[in-house]
Scaffold this active site. Structure first.
Site, PDB file in Angstrom:
ATOM      1  N   ARG A  72       0.867  -1.171   0.000  1.00  0.00           N
ATOM      2  CA  ARG A  72       0.000   0.000   0.000  1.00  0.00           C
ATOM      3  C   ARG A  72       0.915   1.236   0.000  1.00  0.00           C
ATOM      4  O   ARG A  72       1.997   1.211   0.590  1.00  0.00           O
ATOM      5  CB  ARG A  72      -0.891   0.029   1.248  1.00  0.00           C
ATOM      6  CG  ARG A  72      -1.873   1.199   1.218  1.00  0.00           C
ATOM      7  CD  ARG A  72      -2.609   1.402   2.531  1.00  0.00           C
ATOM      8  NE  ARG A  72      -3.491   2.564   2.421  1.00  0.00           N
ATOM      9  CZ  ARG A  72      -4.112   3.131   3.445  1.00  0.00           C
ATOM     10  NH1 ARG A  72      -3.955   2.675   4.666  1.00  0.00           N
ATOM     11  NH2 ARG A  72      -4.895   4.182   3.250  1.00  0.00           N
ATOM     12  N   HIS A  73       0.484   2.290  -0.661  1.00  0.00           N
ATOM     13  CA  HIS A  73       1.260   3.527  -0.678  1.00  0.00           C
ATOM     14  C   HIS A  73       1.546   4.015   0.744  1.00  0.00           C
ATOM     15  O   HIS A  73       0.902   3.615   1.710  1.00  0.00           O
ATOM     16  CB  HIS A  73       0.508   4.620  -1.448  1.00  0.00           C
ATOM     17  CG  HIS A  73      -0.858   4.878  -0.887  1.00  0.00           C
ATOM     18  ND1 HIS A  73      -1.068   5.599   0.269  1.00  0.00           N
ATOM     19  CD2 HIS A  73      -2.084   4.488  -1.307  1.00  0.00           C
ATOM     20  CE1 HIS A  73      -2.368   5.646   0.528  1.00  0.00           C
ATOM     21  NE2 HIS A  73      -3.011   4.965  -0.411  1.00  0.00           N
ATOM     22  N   GLY A  74       2.501   4.927   0.862  1.00  0.00           N
ATOM     23  CA  GLY A  74       2.856   5.483   2.161  1.00  0.00           C
ATOM     24  C   GLY A  74       1.838   6.501   2.648  1.00  0.00           C
ATOM     25  O   GLY A  74       0.798   6.739   2.011  1.00  0.00           O
ATOM     26  N   ALA A 384       1.479   2.101   4.114  1.00  0.00           N
ATOM     27  CA  ALA A 384       2.690   1.317   3.810  1.00  0.00           C
ATOM     28  C   ALA A 384       2.531  -0.170   4.131  1.00  0.00           C
ATOM     29  O   ALA A 384       3.524  -0.898   4.246  1.00  0.00           O
ATOM     30  CB  ALA A 384       3.920   1.886   4.522  1.00  0.00           C
TER      31      ALA A 384
END
Length: 460
Positions: A72-74, A384
């Site tokens: 997952r994105h930060g 994240a």
């Protein structure tokens, strides 16, 4: 001098109360949780690999062949919609009293006064973009994974790096690449965009029509917003803010709670918005968030998870290829595959595989019974979040099936496989357990809208 000491003591006491309030709430921010709240040791040392895993069961003769990481994105900024709601709530506090009554209002409503004085620094241009902390999340995660699997992340090994088309994911992918340093080989300087895998839900017509755009699909969420638990939280917030309860609703109270989480995740500060909520309030608001994720991305409807079979099958196709290359004594063409998506990418995939499933579905009327539920999104998909598949080749095995083995890690912790309750599985056993999904879950057929005119709920 005495008055100065009293004033300093008061400020210190307020700050201490805010710190305590924040500490009570951090475990309940759901999908807006910091990664450090899942792995607290990272607060002290962002590059720590944490406590040594006990009983991993991996034979010493095993060497990693391939790593597949779904990230997952930060940490990100709020979306434009969340920023608009926060602006609306803040404006109500500013309009609450005329300037002439400021002193009396402050004494009668200190929380409201503090929040009215809070600087509304968010603007809609931030709209879900990656925050500086989000870049650090990704760079540090890359360095930890490289330290955990040094043979796979050795110099001049090839990295396949793909992402959702969303800006926060592309930037997260670039930050992950930077974290590995200059010696790693990348097919090109650009991160490949692959929405068909990272945003499969957008391409699934059945999910979009019957869940995403169908208000009735979220009836449990709506019912909980109007139920006794949320009503109590809304009334308490209205009282603290000295606003008529009619001026608040569950969405506005939730955005105040999320602002507490954003300030902590983005700026590492305890926001005055946190002072509105007790730990019990936080549990209720966490359940509201989890309810939405359950019915929109988890076990609520079969199509939520079935739409992810295209990604699940792609994972196993690459694992199959690595096994075949190994058997033929060829170099592994893709030793490290990293893909950056969303909580909405990971959650359906974990549901497809049967993880974090409670005996009883999450509903509006069973909040108390779900106090110890497995489905807690803050523990599963914080910022994240990462789901890692590691394929091993093992020498000196008793039988041929044990030659290729697999481990899974979620947020850098070994997972117990559903079929064995062990942290390691032969690749053959894993494929056999998921045989039906691998052979019979066809994305096009799963996502095709029904040809008959059934109602959405009947179809779901």
């Amino acid at each position: 001098m005495a008055s100065l000491r009293v004033g300093c003591a008061f400020v210190f006491a307020v700050l201490l109360l805010l710190e305590v309030a924040s500490a009570e709430l951090t475990g309940y921010f759901g999908t807006k949780s910091r990664y450090e709240d899942v792995n607290p040791y990272l607060v002290r040392d962002p590059l720590s690999l944490g406590p040594a895993a006990v009983g991993s069961g991996l034979p010493p003769s095993c060497a990693p062949l391939q790593l597949r990481a779904l990230l997952r994105h930060g940490t990100r900024y709020p979306t434009a919609e969340q920023i608009r709601r926060l602006g609306d709530l803040h404006a109500r506090l500013l309009r609450r009293r005329p300037a002439a009554d400021a002193g009396a209002a402050a004494a009668a409503c200190p929380v409201a006064t503090d929040l009215a004085a809070w600087q509304m620094w968010y603007n809609e241009s931030l709209d879900g973009r990656l925050a500086p902390q989000g870049r650090r999340d990704m760079e540090q995660l890359a360095r930890r994974l490289a330290a955990r699997f040094p043979a796979l992340f050795a110099a001049r090994r090839r990295l396949v790096l793909a992402s959702s088309s969303k800006h926060r994911c592309l930037q997260s992918g670039a930050a992950f690449r930077r974290g590995l340093g200059p010696s790693f080989s990348l097919g090109s300087d650009e991160v490949e965009v692959n929405d068909s895998l990272m945003r499969f839900f957008d391409h699934c017509a059945k999910f979009v029509a019957l869940v995403e755009e169908n208000d009735t699909a979220m009836c449990q969420v709506k019912a909980f917003k109007e139920g006794p638990e949320m009503k109590k939280v809304v009334e308490k917030a209205a009282s603290a803010l000295c606003l008529p309860v009619e001026e608040l609703n569950a969405d506005l109270v939730q955005v105040a709670f999320l602002t507490c989480s954003y300030e902590l995740a983005i700026k590492n500060v305890t926001s005055p918005w946190c002072s509105l909520f007790s730990e019990e309030d936080a549990k209720v608001l966490e359940y509201l968030n989890d309810l939405k994720q359950y019915w929109k991305r988890g076990y609520g409807y079969d199509i939520n998870s079935r739409s992810s079979c295209i990604l699940f099958q792609d994972i196993f196709q690459h694992l199959d290829k690595a096994v075949e290359e190994s058997k033929s004594s060829k170099p592994i063409s893709s030793p490290v595959i990293v893909q950056v998506g969303h909580a909405e990418t990971l959650q359906p995939l974990l549901a497809l595989m049967g993880f974090f499933k409670d005996d009883e579905p999450l509903k509006a009327n069973n909040y108390i019974r779900q106090a110890h539920r497995k489905f807690r999104t803050g523990q599963i998909v914080p910022y994240a979040a990462n789901l890692v598949f590691v394929l091993y080749h093992c020498d000196q095995v008793k039988n041929p099936e044990e030659e290729y083995q697999v481990q899974m890690l979620l947020n850098e912790k070994l997972m117990l496989f559903q079929h064995s309750n062990e942290t390691i599985s032969t690749y053959a056993d894993l494929k056999d357990y998921y045989k039906s999904i691998l052979e019979n879950c066809h994305f096009k057929e799963e996502c095709e809208l029904p040809k008959v005119n059934n109602t959405a709920i009947d179809e779901l």
